[in-house]
Design a protein around this motif. Structure first.
Motif, short mmCIF file in Angstrom:
data_model
loop_
_atom_site.label_atom_id
_atom_site.label_comp_id
_atom_site.label_asym_id
_atom_site.label_seq_id
_atom_site.Cartn_x
_atom_site.Cartn_y
_atom_site.Cartn_z
N UNK A 7 0.84 -1.19 0.00
CA UNK A 7 0.00 0.00 0.00
C UNK A 7 0.88 1.25 0.00
N UNK A 8 0.36 2.30 -0.53
CA UNK A 8 1.11 3.56 -0.58
C UNK A 8 1.50 4.02 0.82
N UNK A 9 0.67 3.72 1.82
CA UNK A 9 0.96 4.12 3.19
C UNK A 9 2.11 3.32 3.79
N UNK A 10 2.43 2.16 3.21
CA UNK A 10 3.50 1.32 3.76
C UNK A 10 4.69 1.18 2.81
N UNK A 11 4.81 2.05 1.85
CA UNK A 11 5.92 1.98 0.93
C UNK A 11 7.26 2.07 1.66
N UNK A 12 7.28 2.80 2.77
CA UNK A 12 8.51 2.90 3.56
C UNK A 12 8.86 1.59 4.27
N UNK A 20 10.96 8.96 6.71
CA UNK A 20 10.11 8.09 7.51
C UNK A 20 10.74 7.75 8.85
N UNK A 21 9.90 7.50 9.82
CA UNK A 21 10.39 7.04 11.12
C UNK A 21 10.42 5.53 11.21
N UNK A 22 9.94 4.83 10.16
CA UNK A 22 9.95 3.37 10.15
C UNK A 22 11.40 2.91 10.03
N UNK A 23 11.82 2.04 10.91
CA UNK A 23 13.23 1.72 10.99
C UNK A 23 13.69 0.40 10.42
N UNK A 24 12.83 -0.40 9.80
CA UNK A 24 13.26 -1.72 9.34
C UNK A 24 12.73 -2.05 7.95
N UNK A 54 7.58 -10.46 7.11
CA UNK A 54 6.60 -10.38 8.21
C UNK A 54 6.91 -9.19 9.12
N UNK A 55 8.18 -8.99 9.43
CA UNK A 55 8.57 -7.87 10.30
C UNK A 55 8.24 -6.52 9.65
N UNK A 56 8.34 -6.47 8.32
CA UNK A 56 8.05 -5.23 7.60
C UNK A 56 6.57 -5.11 7.25
N UNK A 57 5.77 -6.10 7.69
CA UNK A 57 4.33 -6.11 7.43
C UNK A 57 4.01 -6.11 5.94
N UNK A 58 4.79 -6.90 5.18
CA UNK A 58 4.59 -7.00 3.74
C UNK A 58 4.09 -8.40 3.41
N UNK A 59 3.24 -8.49 2.42
CA UNK A 59 2.75 -9.78 1.97
C UNK A 59 3.30 -10.09 0.60
N UNK A 60 4.03 -11.17 0.49
CA UNK A 60 4.55 -11.59 -0.80
C UNK A 60 3.77 -12.79 -1.29
N UNK A 61 3.80 -13.02 -2.61
CA UNK A 61 3.17 -14.22 -3.14
C UNK A 61 4.00 -15.42 -2.71
#
Length: 87
Positions: A7-12, A20-24, A54-61
């Motif tokens: 999502x655009x909100x989680x591109x970082x 961004x303040x997201x560190x990983x 998973x730590x970055x809250x991303x879903x891959x195929x």
């Protein structure tokens, strides 16, 4: 070549963004694995990639981690297709 949807909100969470303040971001975890796991078995790399995603809250195929692990193991270039969604 895999496809990553984020999502655009989680591109970082995928790519480093100095604002961004997201560190990983996943990009850094992938780069670290390239440095430390080249030549290692794919089966050893896949769980590390899944944990980083998973730590970055991303879903891959289902095939993405295996394709990425193969590239890391062999030193091949990996170019994912990234789809950015509005939500």
């Amino acid at each position: 070549m895999g496809e990553i949807t984020v999502s655009a909100q989680r591109l970082d969470h995928l790519l480093h963004d100095p604002a961004s303040t997201y560190g990983a971001p996943y990009q850094q975890a992938y780069a670290d694995l390239v440095e430390t796991h080249r030549g290692q078995p794919v089966a050893e790399i896949v769980p590390l990639l899944r944990a980083a995603a998973d730590a970055a809250l991303l879903g891959f195929t289902g095939t993405d981690p295996a394709e990425q692990a193969e590239a890391i193991s062999t030193g091949a270039r990996y170019e994912p297709r990234v789809r950015v969604t509005g939500s």
